[in-house]
Design a protein around this motif. Sequence first.
Motif, mmCIF file in Angstrom:
data_model
loop_
_atom_site.group_PDB
_atom_site.id
_atom_site.type_symbol
_atom_site.label_atom_id
_atom_site.label_comp_id
_atom_site.label_asym_id
_atom_site.label_seq_id
_atom_site.Cartn_x
_atom_site.Cartn_y
_atom_site.Cartn_z
ATOM 1 N N ALA A 161 0.836 -1.217 0.000
ATOM 2 C CA ALA A 161 0.000 0.000 0.000
ATOM 3 C C ALA A 161 0.860 1.253 0.000
ATOM 4 O O ALA A 161 0.573 2.235 -0.722
ATOM 5 N N ARG A 162 1.944 1.241 0.794
ATOM 6 C CA ARG A 162 2.858 2.387 0.807
ATOM 7 C C ARG A 162 3.547 2.550 -0.542
ATOM 8 O O ARG A 162 3.706 3.671 -1.043
ATOM 9 N N VAL A 163 3.938 1.458 -1.156
ATOM 10 C CA VAL A 163 4.592 1.526 -2.467
ATOM 11 C C VAL A 163 3.644 2.110 -3.508
ATOM 12 O O VAL A 163 4.048 2.967 -4.324
ATOM 13 N N ARG A 164 2.404 1.709 -3.499
ATOM 14 C CA ARG A 164 1.445 2.243 -4.467
ATOM 15 C C ARG A 164 1.206 3.735 -4.242
ATOM 16 O O ARG A 164 1.077 4.512 -5.203
ATOM 17 N N LEU A 165 1.152 4.162 -2.963
ATOM 18 C CA LEU A 165 0.966 5.580 -2.662
ATOM 19 C C LEU A 165 2.147 6.410 -3.158
ATOM 20 O O LEU A 165 1.973 7.448 -3.816
ATOM 21 N N VAL A 166 3.362 5.962 -2.857
ATOM 22 C CA VAL A 166 4.552 6.691 -3.306
ATOM 23 C C VAL A 166 4.634 6.695 -4.823
ATOM 24 O O VAL A 166 5.007 7.700 -5.448
ATOM 25 N N GLY A 167 4.281 5.578 -5.461
ATOM 26 C CA GLY A 167 4.302 5.529 -6.919
ATOM 27 C C GLY A 167 3.327 6.517 -7.543
ATOM 28 O O GLY A 167 3.639 7.166 -8.549
ATOM 29 N N SER A 168 2.142 6.645 -6.967
ATOM 30 C CA SER A 168 1.171 7.613 -7.498
ATOM 31 C C SER A 168 1.672 9.046 -7.329
ATOM 32 O O SER A 168 1.477 9.889 -8.210
ATOM 33 N N ARG A 169 2.346 9.328 -6.203
ATOM 34 C CA ARG A 169 2.921 10.665 -6.011
ATOM 35 C C ARG A 169 4.024 10.942 -7.018
ATOM 36 O O ARG A 169 4.160 12.066 -7.525
ATOM 37 N N GLY A 170 4.830 9.924 -7.323
ATOM 38 C CA GLY A 170 5.883 10.111 -8.321
ATOM 39 C C GLY A 170 5.306 10.369 -9.705
ATOM 40 O O GLY A 170 5.836 11.205 -10.455
ATOM 41 N N ARG A 171 4.227 9.690 -10.051
ATOM 42 C CA ARG A 171 3.614 9.913 -11.363
ATOM 43 C C ARG A 171 3.003 11.301 -11.484
ATOM 44 O O ARG A 171 2.889 11.852 -12.581
ATOM 45 N N ARG A 172 2.595 11.882 -10.340
ATOM 46 C CA ARG A 172 2.051 13.242 -10.387
ATOM 47 C C ARG A 172 3.122 14.284 -10.728
ATOM 48 O O ARG A 172 2.785 15.387 -11.174
ATOM 49 N N LEU A 173 4.378 13.942 -10.507
ATOM 50 C CA LEU A 173 5.465 14.882 -10.806
ATOM 51 C C LEU A 173 5.808 14.911 -12.287
ATOM 52 O O LEU A 173 6.574 15.779 -12.718
#
Length: 263
Positions: A161-173
Amino acid sequence: AKSPMRSATQRKLHAALDPTPASPEIIGALRALSTLEAPGSFAARRGLRSIVERQGLELNQRLLSSFGELQAQLDATERELDGLCEASGLAVARLQSTRAATEVLISQTLRLKEQVRQAAQRERLAVALAEALHLSAEHEAVLNTPQDAPLSLEALLEAVARVRLVGSRGRRLLGGKFERLGLQVASQMAAYEERGYSAILRWLTSEAPRLPPNTPAETLAPLRRGVASLAGQPAMLAICLHEIVAARREAHRRAFYHSLSLP
């Protein structure tokens, strides 16, 4: 009619009898005349005028000398004023130079303050990005667990779940000035996410054969959560379901054979 001589006499008499005091100028003139000592002869009285003129000349000479000294003092005062004016001009020039230097220092100070503010803002942004795009050491340890080591489903689900959250934040950049960082984070989190789902699949395929045929529903709850977490991974979900079905079929087959062997 009164005669002119009689009128003049009356005026003199009236002036002599007038109680009004004489002015200080008249008194000073009378005192000056009283210092003149001359015989009462006619020739002496004729020379009185020259004496008065000589004394007046001496007085004028003393006044002229006094005025000369006064003029010298005034000239000295004027020179002092000129010196003060020159010193004031130098002081004004120095003050203007100091003011210009002070304005430069103020401008440099403001620029340095702005640079410090921007540096602090960049530091806060870097800290915020590090916290938002960072996996804890515990999550990394769970995701890097060797294949032959025991696994915890709860820890795996939390890490994924943490990995998916961080991945979504990275894609927003992506598409912004931090696009390079976003690509790096997204790529790294994709690798972690695949690793996490693979670990969940290993856990499911290892736990399913251990369950007895008539397992209570509450005991199957972790298995259901693990299968549900693979809903976004069709390939892994198909493998997982195939393995679970095969394991459950084998368990029921062994249970059936066992029941036949009973007396």
